[in-house]
Design an enzyme around this catalytic site. Structure first.
Site, PDB file in Angstrom:
ATOM      1  N   ARG A   1      -0.644   7.516   2.236  1.00 44.03           N
ATOM      2  CA  ARG A   1       0.309   6.979   3.227  1.00 44.03           C
ATOM      3  C   ARG A   1       1.432   7.990   3.452  1.00 44.03           C
ATOM      4  O   ARG A   1       1.944   8.133   4.554  1.00 44.03           O
ATOM      5  CB  ARG A   1       0.878   5.631   2.765  1.00 44.03           C
ATOM      6  CG  ARG A   1       1.629   5.697   1.460  1.00 44.03           C
ATOM      7  CD  ARG A   1       2.238   4.363   1.076  1.00 44.03           C
ATOM      8  NE  ARG A   1       2.597   4.341  -0.331  1.00 44.03           N
ATOM      9  CZ  ARG A   1       3.714   3.808  -0.796  1.00 44.03           C
ATOM     10  NH1 ARG A   1       4.575   3.242   0.011  1.00 44.03           N
ATOM     11  NH2 ARG A   1       3.964   3.813  -2.083  1.00 44.03           N
TER      12      ARG A   1
ATOM     13  N   GLU B   1       2.615  -7.897  14.582  1.00 47.71           N
ATOM     14  CA  GLU B   1       1.534  -6.917  14.636  1.00 47.71           C
ATOM     15  C   GLU B   1       0.622  -7.094  15.842  1.00 47.71           C
ATOM     16  O   GLU B   1       0.064  -6.124  16.360  1.00 47.71           O
ATOM     17  CB  GLU B   1       0.693  -6.985  13.348  1.00 47.71           C
ATOM     18  CG  GLU B   1       1.456  -6.626  12.078  1.00 47.71           C
ATOM     19  CD  GLU B   1       2.309  -7.784  11.543  1.00 47.71           C
ATOM     20  OE1 GLU B   1       2.173  -8.927  12.041  1.00 47.71           O
ATOM     21  OE2 GLU B   1       3.117  -7.549  10.615  1.00 47.71           O
TER      22      GLU B   1
ATOM     23  N   PHE C   1      -2.656  -6.488   7.927  1.00 42.63           N
ATOM     24  CA  PHE C   1      -2.140  -6.964   9.212  1.00 42.63           C
ATOM     25  C   PHE C   1      -2.757  -6.200  10.380  1.00 42.63           C
ATOM     26  O   PHE C   1      -2.912  -6.754  11.471  1.00 42.63           O
ATOM     27  CB  PHE C   1      -0.613  -6.869   9.222  1.00 42.63           C
ATOM     28  CG  PHE C   1       0.005  -7.379   7.942  1.00 42.63           C
ATOM     29  CD1 PHE C   1      -0.378  -8.611   7.434  1.00 42.63           C
ATOM     30  CD2 PHE C   1       0.916  -6.624   7.223  1.00 42.63           C
ATOM     31  CE1 PHE C   1       0.143  -9.085   6.242  1.00 42.63           C
ATOM     32  CE2 PHE C   1       1.442  -7.091   6.024  1.00 42.63           C
ATOM     33  CZ  PHE C   1       1.061  -8.317   5.525  1.00 42.63           C
TER      34      PHE C   1
ATOM     35  N   HIS D   1      -1.669   0.798   2.576  1.00 44.16           N
ATOM     36  CA  HIS D   1      -1.726  -0.265   1.576  1.00 44.16           C
ATOM     37  C   HIS D   1      -3.052  -1.016   1.623  1.00 44.16           C
ATOM     38  O   HIS D   1      -3.109  -2.238   1.600  1.00 44.16           O
ATOM     39  CB  HIS D   1      -0.549  -1.232   1.734  1.00 44.16           C
ATOM     40  CG  HIS D   1       0.776  -0.593   1.427  1.00 44.16           C
ATOM     41  ND1 HIS D   1       1.291   0.427   2.188  1.00 44.16           N
ATOM     42  CD2 HIS D   1       1.685  -0.849   0.452  1.00 44.16           C
ATOM     43  CE1 HIS D   1       2.459   0.795   1.699  1.00 44.16           C
ATOM     44  NE2 HIS D   1       2.727   0.049   0.642  1.00 44.16           N
TER      45      HIS D   1
ATOM     46  N   ASP E   1       1.697  -6.842  -5.466  1.00 48.67           N
ATOM     47  CA  ASP E   1       1.875  -7.824  -4.385  1.00 48.67           C
ATOM     48  C   ASP E   1       0.790  -8.903  -4.398  1.00 48.67           C
ATOM     49  O   ASP E   1       0.972  -9.987  -3.862  1.00 48.67           O
ATOM     50  CB  ASP E   1       1.896  -7.132  -3.010  1.00 48.67           C
ATOM     51  CG  ASP E   1       3.291  -6.623  -2.656  1.00 48.67           C
ATOM     52  OD1 ASP E   1       4.235  -6.908  -3.419  1.00 48.67           O
ATOM     53  OD2 ASP E   1       3.422  -5.932  -1.625  1.00 48.67           O
TER      54      ASP E   1
ATOM     55  N   ARG F   1      -1.736   3.150  -1.072  1.00 49.31           N
ATOM     56  CA  ARG F   1      -0.373   3.093  -1.607  1.00 49.31           C
ATOM     57  C   ARG F   1      -0.230   3.970  -2.851  1.00 49.31           C
ATOM     58  O   ARG F   1       0.791   4.606  -3.083  1.00 49.31           O
ATOM     59  CB  ARG F   1      -0.038   1.642  -1.978  1.00 49.31           C
ATOM     60  CG  ARG F   1       1.276   1.483  -2.713  1.00 49.31           C
ATOM     61  CD  ARG F   1       1.588   0.022  -2.968  1.00 49.31           C
ATOM     62  NE  ARG F   1       2.893  -0.098  -3.619  1.00 49.31           N
ATOM     63  CZ  ARG F   1       3.058  -0.428  -4.899  1.00 49.31           C
ATOM     64  NH1 ARG F   1       2.009  -0.688  -5.661  1.00 49.31           N
ATOM     65  NH2 ARG F   1       4.263  -0.516  -5.414  1.00 49.31           N
TER      66      ARG F   1
END
Lengths: 280, 314
Positions: B10, B58, B83, B109, B117, B167
């Site tokens: 990323r 999004e 998303f 991610h 998460d 990530r």
């Protein structure tokens, strides 16, 4: 508006209605109600307002239109054919296998600026086009036509927030407020009203046209829209679903079905009579 | 042995966008309130006039990207894989894919390595979703070098592209001085004759390590890095099937619909041999550190090597 011009526009709108009926009749399916309710709107846009060239449908500085309520493609196709983007005969092949005119607008059709039909999406694409116009300091304007039922899609309000946040005053959204959707009155299904207050709350300049079938009122609204800077404009036009074909007017059943041969003939007769009047 | 340098892809994404902005004036970047995490914040800082935050919306972001592309821009729409591919799937399909618009989706991610998460944010289904969209290219770079090259290749490609970034810091395997990203081509990292390990993204480094472990036990494993899952390098996969007789796929993604499925589809048609898929086995993840989760779900060199030995009855 000049009397002669108004009559010409009324005649053109009448021909657009005949194109809508012809397309849907030959397709044996489609959406006459919401197509007929925007006949004056698309006529005004493509014959008065928009800078387009049928010979160069992709010219970079053209005004753009996204038919966010894509199921009313017959109205867009009929007006594009009237304006000379493709032969009117194409309307008779609407929705047929191998034909150019798809059930919902496709970007590869001459004059169609964006594929649409899944409700709520066209307005976002219109925002993107308007943003690109701003970045390029281009003079073109972007129009998006939405259904009132379509406003139930959450994406519309994401786009509304975006357009106001980025001050997209080169964007005009027109809500075709005919009050009906597939399952009934919009106020009975899951009401998006009050539409004007919602757009105002989202930071848009709002203009309400109380009769979408009156060219003078449309012209007045678009003149006002043009004078607004710093924010996007929503024109909410009160229209009659099925307008121009007596037995389809305000009938929810005519949202999405084709006329049979007899109904088609009756509708065409009514439209021919109206046309003769405007052409007189 | 010198410590291998690591960087999350990323981060490579954000750096590449920034580095390429001058060369490609039509490039613009969109994000959905995750610029700090997707690393498009690096671009935002350098080119604030070409960065547009769409807020936590999004679906609209993908539609705006479509409109920008229709008007000649090269938009990179960035958010988490969940998303981008999940929430906005139908907008990506109908507003970007169907009209064939020149939108680049930078999805960060992705996979189980999102870690703490938990399941709601661990997207193990994005490759499957994106690869079913006609005309969509799907790219999963394995390291910093490949990710940066992929971003430029995506700009040069006309049409929609889905890029999957991670990530977690990934070991840098490729030398930026010599590496060339070839669109739709697999990269054979190691030759072998007993079996082929086909990996993508974060799993490429694990596959290389597994092959080294296997070599010490006398097993010759070919290793292929598939950075472009669609279009798949069918020639390289078919040759591996013919020459090694067995394939193990490794991905940080569901075993349903991802790299393993793409490889199996291909092999079934050209040279049917056993294909064993290592990935997330039709289940949700949960909270934990990335390293612990990768171990728990078998996405390690150890498990790859053990699986190969089991297949070969070694």
């Amino acid at each position: 508006m000049d009397e002669t011009i108004r009559k010409q526009l009324q005649a053109t709108a009448c021909r657009v209605r005949m194109g809508i009926l012809t397309g849907i009749f030959h397709a044996k399916s489609g959406h006459p109600g919401g197509s007929l309710s925007i006949a004056e709107l698309v006529t005004y846009l493509y014959f008065v307002k928009m800078h387009v060239d049928p010979k160069h449908p992709d010219m970079p500085d053209r005004d753009r239109l996204v038919l966010s309520k894509g199921h009313t493609a017959p109205a867009l196709y009929a007006v594009l054919a009237e304006r000379g983007f493709f032969p009117k005969e194409e309307l008779e092949h609407l929705r047929h296998i191998g034909a150019m005119l798809q059930g919902h607008p496709c970007i590869h059709t001459p004059g169609v600026d964006m594929s649409s039909g899944s409700l709520g999406q066209g307005i976002s694409a219109a925002c993107g086009m308007a943003l690109a116009g701003k970045l390029d300091s281009a003079a073109y304007h972007v129009y998006a036509i939405l259904g009132d039922g379509e406003l139930e899609e959450g994406q519309v309000w994401e786009a509304a927030m975006f357009a106001a946040h980025y001050g997209l005053d080169n964007l005009t959204a027109i809500v075709d407020n005919n009050g009906l959707q597939i399952d009934g009155k919009i106020t009975d299904v899951c009401s998006p009203e009050p539409i004007d207050e919602k757009f105002r709350a989202f930071g848009w300049h709002v203009i309400v046209v109380d009769d979408a079938h009156d060219f003078d009122k449309l012209e007045e609204a678009f003149r006002e829209a043009e004078s607004i800077s710093g924010k996007p404009v929503a024109i909410i036009q009160k229209s009659i679903k099925g307008k121009g074909v007596s037995f389809m007017e305000n009938q929810v059943d005519w949202h999405g079905k084709a006329p049979n041969a007899e109904q088609y003939e009756q509708g065409m007769q009514e439209l021919r009579a109206a046309l003769a009047e405007w052409e007189a | 042995m010198a410590e291998v340098k690591k960087k999350a892809t990323r981060e490579s994404y954000g750096e590449a966008l920034t580095a390429l902005a001058e060369r490609y004036p039509q490039l613009v970047v969109l994000d959905a309130d995750l610029a700090a995490a997707t690393k498009t914040g690096i671009f935002k800082k350098a080119y604030p006039d070409r960065f547009f935050d769409c807020g936590i919306a999004e679906e609209n972001m993908m539609g705006v990207a479509a409109g920008l592309a229709a008007a000649g821009k090269i938009p990179f729409a960035s958010t988490f894989a969940m998303f981008a591919a999940g929430r906005a799937y139908e907008i990506v399909r109908n507003s970007i894919g169907y009209p064939g618009l020149n939108v680049k989706i930078g999805a960060t991610h992705a996979g189980i390595s999102v870690g703490e998460d938990g399941a709601t944010h661990q997207c193990n289904e994005d490759i499957a979703l994106m690869r079913t969209i006609p005309g969509m290219t799907v790219i999963v770079p394995c390291d910093d070098t490949e990710a940066k090259s992929a971003v430029e290749a995506a700009i040069q490609h006309q049409g929609p592209v889905y890029m999957r970034f991670g990530r977690l810091a990934a070991p840098i395997l490729n030398d930026p001085k010599t590496y060339r990203f070839e669109w739709g081509k697999g990269v054979q990292l190691r030759d072998g004759k007993d079996i082929t390990i086909v990996a993508t993204g974060l799993m490429v480094a694990e596959a290389v390590q597994a092959a080294e472990m296997l070599a010490r036990e006398g097993i010759s494993a070919r290793v292929i890095n598939i950075h472009t899952i669609k279009p798949l390098d069918r020639d390289m996969i078919c040759m591996a099937a013919k020459e090694t007789g067995c394939i193990v796929t490794v991905e940080e993604h569901s075993i349903i619909g991802g790299l393993g499925s793409a490889v199996a589809d291909c092999v079934t048609e050209c040279c049917p041999v056993p294909v064993v898929k290592i990935g997330i086995n039709d289940e949700y993840g949960h909270s934990g550190s990335a390293v612990e989760l990768l171990k728990e779900f078998g996405l390690t060199a150890d498990n790859i090597a053990a699986t190969v030995k089991k297949i070969l009855n070694h």
